[in-house]
Design an enzyme around this catalytic site. Sequence first.
Site, PDB file in Angstrom:
ATOM      1  N   SER A 189       0.831  -1.205   0.000  1.00  0.00           N
ATOM      2  CA  SER A 189       0.000   0.000   0.000  1.00  0.00           C
ATOM      3  C   SER A 189       0.865   1.254   0.000  1.00  0.00           C
ATOM      4  O   SER A 189       2.046   1.203   0.322  1.00  0.00           O
ATOM      5  CB  SER A 189      -0.899   0.008   1.238  1.00  0.00           C
ATOM      6  OG  SER A 189      -1.960  -0.888   1.072  1.00  0.00           O
ATOM      7  N   CYS A 190       0.214   2.363  -0.302  1.00  0.00           N
ATOM      8  CA  CYS A 190       0.848   3.682  -0.284  1.00  0.00           C
ATOM      9  C   CYS A 190       1.599   3.887   1.030  1.00  0.00           C
ATOM     10  O   CYS A 190       1.031   3.603   2.077  1.00  0.00           O
ATOM     11  CB  CYS A 190      -0.228   4.757  -0.440  1.00  0.00           C
ATOM     12  SG  CYS A 190       0.326   6.429  -0.166  1.00  0.00           S
ATOM     13  N   PRO A 191       2.799   4.412   1.031  1.00  0.00           N
ATOM     14  CA  PRO A 191       3.552   4.911  -0.126  1.00  0.00           C
ATOM     15  C   PRO A 191       4.591   3.916  -0.639  1.00  0.00           C
ATOM     16  O   PRO A 191       5.473   4.293  -1.392  1.00  0.00           O
ATOM     17  CB  PRO A 191       4.271   6.121   0.476  1.00  0.00           C
ATOM     18  CG  PRO A 191       4.631   5.667   1.858  1.00  0.00           C
ATOM     19  CD  PRO A 191       3.506   4.746   2.300  1.00  0.00           C
ATOM     20  N   LEU A 192       4.492   2.647  -0.233  1.00  0.00           N
ATOM     21  CA  LEU A 192       5.581   1.708  -0.544  1.00  0.00           C
ATOM     22  C   LEU A 192       5.836   1.496  -2.042  1.00  0.00           C
ATOM     23  O   LEU A 192       7.004   1.433  -2.442  1.00  0.00           O
ATOM     24  CB  LEU A 192       5.337   0.367   0.165  1.00  0.00           C
ATOM     25  CG  LEU A 192       5.478   0.436   1.692  1.00  0.00           C
ATOM     26  CD1 LEU A 192       5.130  -0.896   2.327  1.00  0.00           C
ATOM     27  CD2 LEU A 192       6.889   0.832   2.084  1.00  0.00           C
TER      28      LEU A 192
END
Lengths: 75, 158
Positions: free
Chosen positions: A13-16
């Site tokens: 998920s964000c920000p990965l």
Amino acid sequence: MNFDKELDARGLSCPLPILKTKKSLNDLASGQVLKVVSTDPGSVKDMQAFSNQTGNPLLSQSEEGKEFVFFLRKK
Amino acid sequence: MENRQKKMAIIASKGTLDMAYPPFILATTAAALGMEVQVFFTFYGLQLLRKSLKHIKISPLANPAMPMPMPMPVLVSAIPGMQSMATAMMKQKIKKHGVASLEDLRTLALEADVRLIACQMTIDLFEFTKSDFIEGIDYGGAATFLEFASEADITLFV
């Protein structure tokens, strides 16, 4: 499309996905192409923003089933 | 077009699990976008720089927006153990949905050269010592933050 390196960002998920994209680009030389596969719907807009902000051209983006595939060229 | 590197300055003032995420997510992402980033940790936000983050929790108390498995009267949220339960549930969700842990985001921030600054006044106020905090951070006060923030393109208070 030909690419020099592939990043598997599935399940992240964000920000990965963006952070890992940035790291993967660091390993490439100018002109080389990175393929990124993610499952995060938010990464579609985010990848465009990343490309705009960093100047690494987003060559293409597509949706394959529940996956999003991006090709970025390192500037 | 000017080529000056963009800057982002953030004040992190909260020490709960939910409020710990925005500063670290934005700081790491801004760094990935090529920005220079400083995060100033003050008051309860200082907890986010401690060596262990195990004490960072989320409370269902006075938090009506928190999704619960079943409707729960407000007073039930005050029962001992509810905070730990809510925190455990939230951490499970975080893992299940592929969201990074706070520890990971903090490490990524340091790796990306995000400058993490601990508020010296808060350290003195809460009687911390530098050995309570992770390595690689800076220490400073309001003027330190304002000097950077005065030239920042983005300034956020969290």
